[in-house]
Design an enzyme around this catalytic site. Structure first.
Site, PDB file in Angstrom:
ATOM      1  N   HIS C  69       0.639  -1.056  -0.022  1.00 50.08           N
ATOM      2  CA  HIS C  69      -0.057   0.374  -0.151  1.00 50.08           C
ATOM      3  C   HIS C  69       1.337   1.320   0.030  1.00 50.08           C
ATOM      4  CE1 HIS C  69      -4.113   2.031   1.018  1.00 50.08           C
ATOM      5  NE2 HIS C  69      -3.413   2.978   1.625  1.00 50.08           N
ATOM      6  N   GLU C  70       2.075   1.432   0.639  1.00 49.22           N
ATOM      7  CA  GLU C  70       2.934   2.583   0.754  1.00 49.22           C
ATOM      8  C   GLU C  70       2.930   2.529  -0.297  1.00 49.22           C
ATOM      9  OE1 GLU C  70       1.805   4.653   3.380  1.00 49.22           O
ATOM     10  OE2 GLU C  70       0.299   3.476   4.639  1.00 49.22           O
ATOM     11  N   HIS C  73       1.584   4.455  -2.781  1.00 49.24           N
ATOM     12  CA  HIS C  73       1.641   6.062  -3.235  1.00 49.24           C
ATOM     13  C   HIS C  73       2.925   6.305  -3.141  1.00 49.24           C
ATOM     14  CE1 HIS C  73      -2.379   6.155  -0.372  1.00 49.24           C
ATOM     15  NE2 HIS C  73      -2.018   5.210   0.361  1.00 49.24           N
ATOM     16  N   ASP C 145      -7.851   7.145   2.742  1.00 47.24           N
ATOM     17  CA  ASP C 145      -7.357   7.582   1.780  1.00 47.24           C
ATOM     18  C   ASP C 145      -8.906   7.942   0.735  1.00 47.24           C
ATOM     19  OD1 ASP C 145      -4.628   7.192   1.849  1.00 47.24           O
ATOM     20  OD2 ASP C 145      -4.534   5.343   1.371  1.00 47.24           O
TER      21      ASP C 145
END
Lengths: 254, 254, 254, 254, 254, 254
Positions: C69-70, C73, C145
């Site tokens: 996930h990170e 980003h 988000d």
């Protein structure tokens, strides 16, 4: 004294007390010994409309627009059978208004037919209608007239049962402004009914609009005469107004 | 002194007191013996727009965008007959604004025709329109202009009776924000009428947009000249602005 | 010191005071004599994100999801011209977040074009997009988000005039949350307009989604490399991140 | 001790203090010298579910319905990969519930895929589904299960972006229950979008319903075995439950 | 003592204390030495229904209508398998009711199938149905029955998942009446879903109506017998009621 | 004394105390030694309608309209079987009403058939109907009658189950005006159902309107006779009213 009585029709006791107090102050300021007709008149207007705002610099153009606007109100009020009498017209700013036409209802009538309200609407729309005629467009100065006209038109439809919707009321009463109650009332009719109400209100406004514009069209020379004199003298009293229009208002009852 | 009077049109007594106080502080700080023209000018802007934010580091790109944005406002204000005069343009951040164009209404006019509001809208949309022309897209900086333009456009339609909906008002008055009342007013029109209002508001915005973009397209060289000088000098005063544009604004009444 | 400045861009005076206080506490706890670079860095993160939650037992599976996930980003933030720089990526839980990517805006820019917001949206959706790519479905971890992305997308349409609805605003301002006012504003547009707004917001999200997924698809090997290293080391600093990605972010203005 | 840990996963410090306090009271009441395993187990249930209501006379028919209802929850929880483990089933009324199935999440996982929520929904709907299968109609006892299922299904669609509506949120956050704010958020989407949300929520419920009923249909003999033993013994602990079902739950991560 | 227990099923501790207190007062007033069966019976009714209003002059016509209305409730309650037993019928006004039929649920059952609620609805609608049959139109006296029936029908559809809408809930819980929360919940479904709910509620009412009217049609002679005896004696106790109807209610569980 | 009893039917203890107090004051003022029939009569009216407003100058035209309006109410009340008796008619302004027709319900009946309400509505609409017949348009004076008629018509449809919508209620109860609750109830039906309710209410009003106008048309000479005598004498008592109409009202029960 009859004139005073006419102009203070609908005054409460407190209003009358206030009026006399204002007149007394004026009398003292003018170093007179007794309250005169002039002091009473001025005080009546101050109580109804608020203090004059002469210090406020108003442009020549605005004065002209205001003169036509007020002339429109006064003319239509004079010509329509059920409209209230014109007491005085002025383009001296008072309170928040650029000018004003002082109409006094002929007596304490409390019952009014639909035709009375339609004439009242026609008078309210006359300023707007005159601006349209003279300048081809309208100013923001008619905003308050429109708000009052809309309120009356909505009442005719939703409170007085005077439209095609028949003898039925819609929405809550002004007087019962209690939170929970209001909410309940709000849900009392469908969006389709809201549409019908919108349409009926529009029809009422349209009818008054027709009367207002036709009256102005038919009396254009008089309208211009009133406006011109207003621009020159700033104020026209009832007697002079009746002279210009050439006829004294025939009071029709109810 | 006339210039001061023009720039403080619409000031209340309290505003004027505040202004002189600010000017006095400035004068003392500069060890002058009397309040001068410069101190008055600076104080007027501080009272209207809030203190300068020079300490705030602004990027070159942002300065450029701001220069074009303000040049757009000023150009359209100069070219449109009914728009207010440009007193000063600046890209020095003040309060929450990245830059500003100081327009002062020519007098205390209180009545405005629809055409005045349309020109005012065209000026408000000019920053947004200029960004579109120069960069092909707009920044978030026009957000407040859009909000003000939308508020005026809605008033034109729902309060001033200046749209095809005719001499009628919709919705409640800003001034009567009383809970129960508001609720009642809210239910006064149908969703279909809300749609008609949306359409009329859109038409008003479209009309002003057309005027704004056409004015910018026709005067592109001048627009760029203003923006370029703004980027260099950060501030343009009325006299210099009129020089660049090549014509002094012809004041039209109302 | 430049690095500290970059990471604290946008800090208020109070934030900075708070930051130094945290750093001082850390320094005393470590029995050092002066606040060092490490203490400042740690304090900045604590001020921005809240304290670490190492004690919280996180499953291996959750760590893996968080790493992807990170990484998503961070990757999209690096690849898009207008997105903010990546300062640090971490899968150590902090406050309510399972992991975080620390982006600092390059300067105090206050004006942003629509393209900037679209890139910002693409970065916000990148975690969700990466989960979709790697696992074929998404976790509840992307919820915040999505909320932030939706808020920005709605502002683009209803406040910034950056959609096909044109230079007009809809709905009330966040800042004027006054009961009666809110109610009034709420009734300002029809259900049909609400539908148009929904559609425009969807278009904005769709556009950002396309950019986000395409960036991830094109850079899948790098994405996996970042995620893998994150899972091993839990934290990646800017320098190392730029090495992995193989290119330093080129800062584009506005 | 592992069992205790599993059953108290998610407990706050205050919950644990409360738990030990309850266990101590129980120990004293039983004149034991040290808190034993039994006291801890009972206290855990009391803290989670409220005190037993043995005094409450429950009819045989109700006990039977409750036995089937809870057997359904437990069976589906056991069979679905992502559902939480069954720790204990009981038809002794506790708090407001006629019976209960005690599931403890396997660890402090905070991220969940859509498939986890769907399995959780299938477990929630299993009591209702079992009643339908056994009696041909359902009781009011499933009401709370339905409410929880609906809440989760709505979150899947409006907060987690896990439906065909895509990566976007609708409506306001539970946590920001501030009057004015709520009102504003409420107006954020059209009635048409509300319809789309209704449809997506229905699809989520339908999917979970299919899984729930199919699982029950396939395992009917086991279901009846669980219900029968529940009716006899009133309570089934994890160990015995796994024996009846014939397989220990295979814990799947996330 | 069993009879007392049956009639006080569902009483709280406070209700029982209140009951005994009333009985004691009655006993003292009657100068008895111990609370007797009669005092308990009367007190139970007073606690449940409020004090008798014998002083209130009721017309003969009203008594007749009330007799038929209550006879309808009692008859349908007797004939339907799942309806609660009839304990007593009376046409003596009590509290705000013109008459009453005292039904006591057979035990503290807390789970109910849809069929139970349908029968309960049929009993609630029986007074209205009987008035329709006997007089061809209904009185305002059925208003409270209709309100209770509608509440149950809405719960069947929106809370218990017992309609074609399936295992899903709509709208907020009665118990969580918190301002902000309510508002939020209110927006949870579309107008189209509100329509579907209206239709399902109508179907539930229709079904109960069919059962109610058919039961009354089939047992018209008994209905008239009950009504006649009620008019004469004002009150009919369980034992006599079962005699008239000719059959003792067969208690069906759940 | 029977007359007094009839006129005070429905009075509470407090109302009666108030009544006697008023009568005593009147007696003292008139220097009588005992409260007489006249004092009681006057006090009853004062308690029900508020004090007379003789001081209020009413125009002749208004008196005539009021006479016809009240004559309409009284005539229809006399002619319809289920309408309440006429006790007195007056065109002396009292409280906020220009005139009044004093009807007293024949006894404390609390149950009413739909036909009773329809007759009650016909009486309420009779003033409006008479104005329409005599003047071709209606005054604002019927506004309160319309509001009361609409309230009853809505209750017939949404609370009493007396329309084609069947035995079901819609919307919340007047008595439970609790904020959160109200809000919840408000959302209980769709806009389509609101439309159906609007239509049913319209049908009820239409039916009453037909009865009202037909009754007036058939009895025009009597109507004019009542109005004429009212204009002359201002007040007509029951005995004289029955003489004019030529028949004593036959009291029909319920």
């Amino acid at each position: 004294m009859r004139q005073i009585a006419e102009r203070t029709a609908g005054f409460s006791g407190a209003d009358l007390a206030n009026l006399l107090n204002e007149a007394a102050i004026l009398t003292v300021r003018r170093k007179k010994r007794a309250i005169g007709m002039d002091e009473l008149r001025e005080s009546i207007e101050k109580v109804i409309l608020g203090p004059e705002r002469r210090s406020n610099v108003v442009s020549e153009k605005e004065k002209e627009i205001t003169a036509y606007h007020e002339a429109g109100h006064a003319l239509v009020a004079n010509k329509l059978d059920k409209a209230d009498d014109v007491q005085k017209i002025s383009i001296i700013a008072r309170g928040r208004a650029a000018g004003y036409t002082l109409n006094t209802p002929r007596n304490d009538e409390r019952l009014h037919f639909k035709s009375y309200f339609i004439d009242q609407l026609a008078v309210l729309l006359a300023g707007y209608a005159t601006e349209t005629k003279i300048y081809g467009e309208v100013t923001s100065g008619a905003s308050n007239d429109l708000k009052r006209a809309t309120d009356i038109a909505r009442k005719i439809v939703t409170k007085f049962g005077m439209s095609d919707l028949g003898p039925i009321t819609y929405g809550s009463d002004q007087e019962k402004v209690f939170l929970g109650k209001e909410f309940h009332d709000q849900s009392q009719y469908s969006d389709k009914m809201a549409e019908k109400i919108d349409n009926e209100v529009q029809k009422v406004i349209d009818k008054a609009w027709k009367i207002s514009t036709e009256t102005i069209d038919k009396n254009e020379p008089v309208l211009k005469k009133i406006a011109k004199e207003l621009l020159e003298k700033e104020t026209i009293e009832k007697e002079r107004f009746d002279e210009i229009v050439g006829e004294v208002k025939k009071t029709k009852k109810v």
